[in-house]
Enzyme design. Structure first.
Site, mmCIF file in Angstrom:
data_model
loop_
_atom_site.group_PDB
_atom_site.id
_atom_site.type_symbol
_atom_site.label_atom_id
_atom_site.label_comp_id
_atom_site.label_asym_id
_atom_site.label_seq_id
_atom_site.Cartn_x
_atom_site.Cartn_y
_atom_site.Cartn_z
ATOM 1 N N ARG A 236 17.012 -79.397 -23.161
ATOM 2 C CA ARG A 236 16.894 -77.978 -22.814
ATOM 3 C C ARG A 236 17.420 -77.155 -23.969
ATOM 4 O O ARG A 236 18.495 -77.437 -24.522
ATOM 5 C CB ARG A 236 17.686 -77.652 -21.542
ATOM 6 C CG ARG A 236 17.227 -78.416 -20.329
ATOM 7 C CD ARG A 236 15.885 -77.946 -19.817
ATOM 8 N NE ARG A 236 15.284 -78.932 -18.931
ATOM 9 C CZ ARG A 236 14.129 -78.770 -18.305
ATOM 10 N NH1 ARG A 236 13.455 -77.658 -18.476
ATOM 11 N NH2 ARG A 236 13.646 -79.723 -17.525
ATOM 12 N N GLU A 265 11.066 -69.757 -24.816
ATOM 13 C CA GLU A 265 9.789 -70.395 -25.108
ATOM 14 C C GLU A 265 8.649 -69.516 -24.614
ATOM 15 O O GLU A 265 8.721 -68.981 -23.515
ATOM 16 C CB GLU A 265 9.729 -71.777 -24.441
ATOM 17 C CG GLU A 265 10.784 -72.733 -24.983
ATOM 18 C CD GLU A 265 10.748 -74.123 -24.352
ATOM 19 O OE1 GLU A 265 9.821 -74.403 -23.560
ATOM 20 O OE2 GLU A 265 11.630 -74.935 -24.665
ATOM 21 N N HIS A 284 7.541 -78.102 -27.102
ATOM 22 C CA HIS A 284 7.883 -78.713 -25.812
ATOM 23 C C HIS A 284 6.809 -79.715 -25.372
ATOM 24 O O HIS A 284 6.250 -79.629 -24.271
ATOM 25 C CB HIS A 284 8.067 -77.634 -24.745
ATOM 26 C CG HIS A 284 9.024 -78.057 -23.664
ATOM 27 N ND1 HIS A 284 9.796 -77.159 -22.956
ATOM 28 C CD2 HIS A 284 9.331 -79.281 -23.159
ATOM 29 C CE1 HIS A 284 10.535 -77.805 -22.058
ATOM 30 N NE2 HIS A 284 10.259 -79.100 -22.171
#
Length: 319
Positions: A236, A265, A284
């Site tokens: 994270r 993000e 990601h």
């Protein structure tokens, strides 16, 4: 009238393409929302009974629940529900089922971790950028063999990462687990956090997001890392202080970093991270592989069928 399942955020089309949906023919109508949920009309949401959420791509807030008056069940892919207002769900009588049985990320994430480790130790980002410019750089890399890997978090992902380097790369592996952790893997030596950071050549983060882990790797701890060390974060983004990391990457002691997750993000276009040549940045993608999407779809189909039959396992439901 058949109940309606609305599938959110299937941007890649992998969920819709899965043949498992045939299992629900005659039992539920499956709809795929091809736009952001905020753009959907109240009429499009009014008759939705079930919702399949793809990871945390859409925040399920109290405002969202107010627009879904007939919602009974959320099929949440993956093992976490950070993006769901659980109090609002409870208030509206909505059950949340987690996809904890998913196994494919335990392969996909470690693969990305070691891709980043090898790339950074062999200075692949610098070589790649220079070669594309027509240059032939003189670069000196380092091997993984004989170096120490420090793992933060020794749960499912951390344990999988820990099993690879000893035999594959002849590395020394140590770990830190947060106080109160239920981690039971006793094969990996535990160190205090500061000692792990100061003695590890590579640090890989595999912690769950929590109030305790948020901001855990702050400026002080980054400055306490071993000179020339590598930081990998596929967990994270908010676990690491991003501004402090940028400073540690430009002034030391951190030599390079591999980041698949970020504080915000998508990563801002003007983020200083984008200008550094000692980082590997990925959007990601640790979990976005074909095998994970296939498993997400199959688990959601199975859980919905179980719910309709009245035998959805209690162990898979958030209490």
């Amino acid at each position: 009238m058949k109940p309606i399942l609305l599938v959110l955020d299937d941007w890649e089309g992998n969920i819709a393409a899965n043949p498992c949906w045939k299992e629900l023919e005659g039992k539920a109508e499956i709809r795929f929302l091809s736009k952001p949920m905020t753009s959907a009309t109240d009429a499009e949401l009014a008759d939705v009974t079930f919702l399949m959420a793809l990871r945390e791509r859409t925040a399920l807030t109290k405002e969202v629940f107010s627009r879904l008056p007939n919602l009974k069940l959320i099929l949440q892919t993956g093992g976490h529900a950070y993006h769901i207002d659980q109090k609002a769900a409870q208030k509206h009588g909505v059950t949340i089922a987690l996809g904890r049985r998913v196994k494919a990320p335990l392969i996909a994430v470690p693969e990305l971790v070691f891709l980043m480790m090898l790339g950074l130790m062999h200075k692949v980002p610098m070589a790649l950028q220079a070669m594309h410019k027509g240059e032939w750089p003189l670069l000196t890399g380092r091997t993984l063999s004989g170096r120490r890997l420090g793992i933060l978090g020794i749960g499912r992902h951390g344990t999988c990462v820990a099993h690879i380097p000893k035999t594959a790369f002849n590395m020394d592996v140590v770990a830190w687990a947060r106080p109160g952790s239920q981690a039971t893997n006793n094969d990996i030596p535990r160190l205090p956090l500061e000692e792990l950071l100061s003695t590890s050549d590579i640090v890989s983060i595999h912690l769950r997001l929590s109030p305790e882990s948020t901001g855990l790797i702050n400026a002080e701890r980054l400055q306490g890392m071993k000179k020339g060390s590598v930081l990998i974060n596929t967990s994270r983004g908010t676990i690491v202080n991003e501004d402090a990391l940028i400073n540690a990457l430009t002034k030391g002691p951190v030599a390079s970093a591999g980041l698949d997750v970020f504080t915000h993000e998508p990563l801002a276009i003007d983020s200083p991270l984008r200008k550094l040549n000692n980082v590997i940045l990925t959007p990601h993608i640790g979990w976005t592989v074909e095998e994970v999407f296939a498993e997400f779809a199959q688990i959601a189909c199975t859980q919905l069928r179980q719910y309709l039959q009245g035998n959805l396992p209690e162990t898979e439901v958030i209490k």
